[in-house]
Design a protein around this motif. Sequence first.
Motif, mmCIF file in Angstrom:
data_model
loop_
_atom_site.group_PDB
_atom_site.id
_atom_site.type_symbol
_atom_site.label_atom_id
_atom_site.label_comp_id
_atom_site.label_asym_id
_atom_site.label_seq_id
_atom_site.Cartn_x
_atom_site.Cartn_y
_atom_site.Cartn_z
ATOM 1 N N GLN A 1 -42.709 60.921 -36.056
ATOM 2 C CA GLN A 1 -42.048 62.103 -36.592
ATOM 3 C C GLN A 1 -43.057 63.122 -37.111
ATOM 4 O OE1 GLN A 1 -39.493 60.093 -39.398
ATOM 5 N NE2 GLN A 1 -37.723 60.170 -38.020
ATOM 6 N N THR A 2 -44.173 62.643 -37.627
ATOM 7 C CA THR A 2 -45.228 63.550 -38.075
ATOM 8 C C THR A 2 -45.749 64.379 -36.919
ATOM 9 O OG1 THR A 2 -45.953 62.123 -39.899
ATOM 10 C CG2 THR A 2 -47.569 63.671 -39.019
ATOM 11 N N LEU A 3 -45.990 63.744 -35.772
ATOM 12 C CA LEU A 3 -46.477 64.475 -34.600
ATOM 13 C C LEU A 3 -45.450 65.513 -34.149
ATOM 14 C CD1 LEU A 3 -48.138 61.607 -32.513
ATOM 15 C CD2 LEU A 3 -49.202 63.186 -34.142
ATOM 16 N N LEU A 4 -44.168 65.171 -34.223
ATOM 17 C CA LEU A 4 -43.124 66.118 -33.836
ATOM 18 C C LEU A 4 -43.076 67.303 -34.798
ATOM 19 C CD1 LEU A 4 -40.291 63.615 -32.849
ATOM 20 C CD2 LEU A 4 -41.653 65.023 -31.293
ATOM 21 N N ARG A 5 -43.265 67.045 -36.075
ATOM 22 C CA ARG A 5 -43.279 68.142 -37.051
ATOM 23 C C ARG A 5 -44.472 69.073 -36.803
ATOM 24 N NH1 ARG A 5 -41.442 63.942 -40.544
ATOM 25 N NH2 ARG A 5 -39.388 64.400 -41.407
ATOM 26 N N SER B 1 -38.371 71.427 -36.907
ATOM 27 C CA SER B 1 -37.960 71.300 -38.297
ATOM 28 C C SER B 1 -37.808 69.838 -38.694
ATOM 29 C CB SER B 1 -36.635 72.033 -38.528
ATOM 30 O OG SER B 1 -35.591 71.403 -37.809
ATOM 31 N N GLY B 2 -38.063 69.578 -39.980
ATOM 32 C CA GLY B 2 -38.009 68.212 -40.472
ATOM 33 C C GLY B 2 -36.653 67.566 -40.315
ATOM 34 N N SER B 3 -35.563 68.300 -40.603
ATOM 35 C CA SER B 3 -34.220 67.724 -40.502
ATOM 36 C C SER B 3 -33.874 67.387 -39.056
ATOM 37 C CB SER B 3 -33.187 68.709 -41.065
ATOM 38 O OG SER B 3 -33.242 69.942 -40.353
ATOM 39 N N PHE B 4 -34.297 68.236 -38.126
ATOM 40 C CA PHE B 4 -34.023 67.991 -36.711
ATOM 41 C C PHE B 4 -34.789 66.760 -36.231
ATOM 42 C CE2 PHE B 4 -34.744 69.455 -32.124
ATOM 43 C CZ PHE B 4 -33.559 68.879 -31.700
ATOM 44 N N ARG C 1 -35.254 60.779 -31.090
ATOM 45 C CA ARG C 1 -35.202 60.125 -29.770
ATOM 46 C C ARG C 1 -34.907 61.147 -28.670
ATOM 47 N NH1 ARG C 1 -32.873 56.270 -33.148
ATOM 48 N NH2 ARG C 1 -33.830 54.184 -33.066
ATOM 49 N N SER C 2 -33.889 61.963 -28.903
ATOM 50 C CA SER C 2 -33.540 62.987 -27.921
ATOM 51 C C SER C 2 -34.667 63.994 -27.765
ATOM 52 C CB SER C 2 -32.255 63.693 -28.357
ATOM 53 O OG SER C 2 -31.961 64.762 -27.492
ATOM 54 N N LEU C 3 -35.310 64.320 -28.867
ATOM 55 C CA LEU C 3 -36.400 65.292 -28.839
ATOM 56 C C LEU C 3 -37.563 64.794 -27.994
ATOM 57 C CD1 LEU C 3 -37.223 68.020 -29.982
ATOM 58 C CD2 LEU C 3 -38.149 66.843 -31.982
ATOM 59 N N CYS C 4 -37.880 63.527 -28.124
ATOM 60 C CA CYS C 4 -39.002 62.953 -27.366
ATOM 61 C C CYS C 4 -38.764 63.064 -25.862
ATOM 62 C CB CYS C 4 -39.221 61.495 -27.760
ATOM 63 S SG CYS C 4 -40.031 61.276 -29.357
ATOM 64 N N ARG C 5 -37.520 62.890 -25.448
ATOM 65 C CA ARG C 5 -37.225 62.954 -24.009
ATOM 66 C C ARG C 5 -37.479 64.347 -23.441
ATOM 67 N NH1 ARG C 5 -32.851 59.389 -25.418
ATOM 68 N NH2 ARG C 5 -31.421 61.149 -25.660
ATOM 69 N N HIS C 6 -37.415 65.362 -24.286
ATOM 70 C CA HIS C 6 -37.560 66.731 -23.812
ATOM 71 C C HIS C 6 -38.971 67.288 -23.966
ATOM 72 C CE1 HIS C 6 -33.163 66.477 -24.243
ATOM 73 N NE2 HIS C 6 -33.127 67.397 -23.307
ATOM 74 N N VAL C 7 -39.752 66.754 -24.892
ATOM 75 C CA VAL C 7 -41.072 67.361 -25.156
ATOM 76 C C VAL C 7 -42.240 66.432 -24.869
ATOM 77 C CG1 VAL C 7 -40.058 68.839 -26.929
ATOM 78 C CG2 VAL C 7 -41.123 66.676 -27.594
#
Length: 256
Positions: A149-153, A158-161, A167-173
Amino acid sequence: MCSSDCNTPTNRDGCRLPTLVVLPLSLLNQWDREIRVHTHGLKTFVYYAEGRTASAAQLAEHEIVLTTYDVLVNDDESSNGDDAPHSQTSQDMSRGALRGVKWHRLVCDEAAFIKNLDTQRARAVYRLKKAHVWLATGSPVQNNIKELQTLLRLCNFSGSFVDRDWRSLCRHVMLRRTMAIVAGEVGSAGSGLKMPKLEETTVTLSWITDNERETYKKLASKAKAIKGAVHHELLSNVMRMRQACNHPSLATVVER
């Protein structure tokens, strides 16, 4: 892993907007060399050592700027001293230049260095002004979800997203290069990457002297006595056993 990105736009002079590449010191020369070999005329600048006298305006004139995580941390700490006296030298004034540029793209190689947001390195990266972020790492396995989650931030999500839909975010980015993908890209057409067959050879060693034999036996006994949880000590002892096979003097520290 990356945020959405597109072709790099240009400024009024027709030059591409600046990209900052942050990496470990051991990779600095390699990146500089590869960029010069595989690109044509990109204005590249190494912000390290004597190159750190450059100002933010000078850095913004280059298309690619290379620096290290430790330089970024030092630069970030320097930029927090906005109330410093006017008696600073020109070199002091140039420090903090990295935070003075609005980077079109930030690339962090070996992103495992910044997977903990509580570290100075991760915080320095987070505070940079950037439009797009690319994180490259050969160590995709995380110790816990917080590190992922740190890498995604750091990719400006955004932190809440991130907390809710990581999981869904990882599939897209996340861009992953598996062995199957590499096999289809390397080698002759249609054949892919062909790994050589693993061959194991057992070599029986005859000790020349009794001293060599005894040294190795001590190492072997010490290795057997190490508890399984102490992995680093076990690996260190195995390395000394291998050294003893070359010459016992290489493993003399075993007597400790």
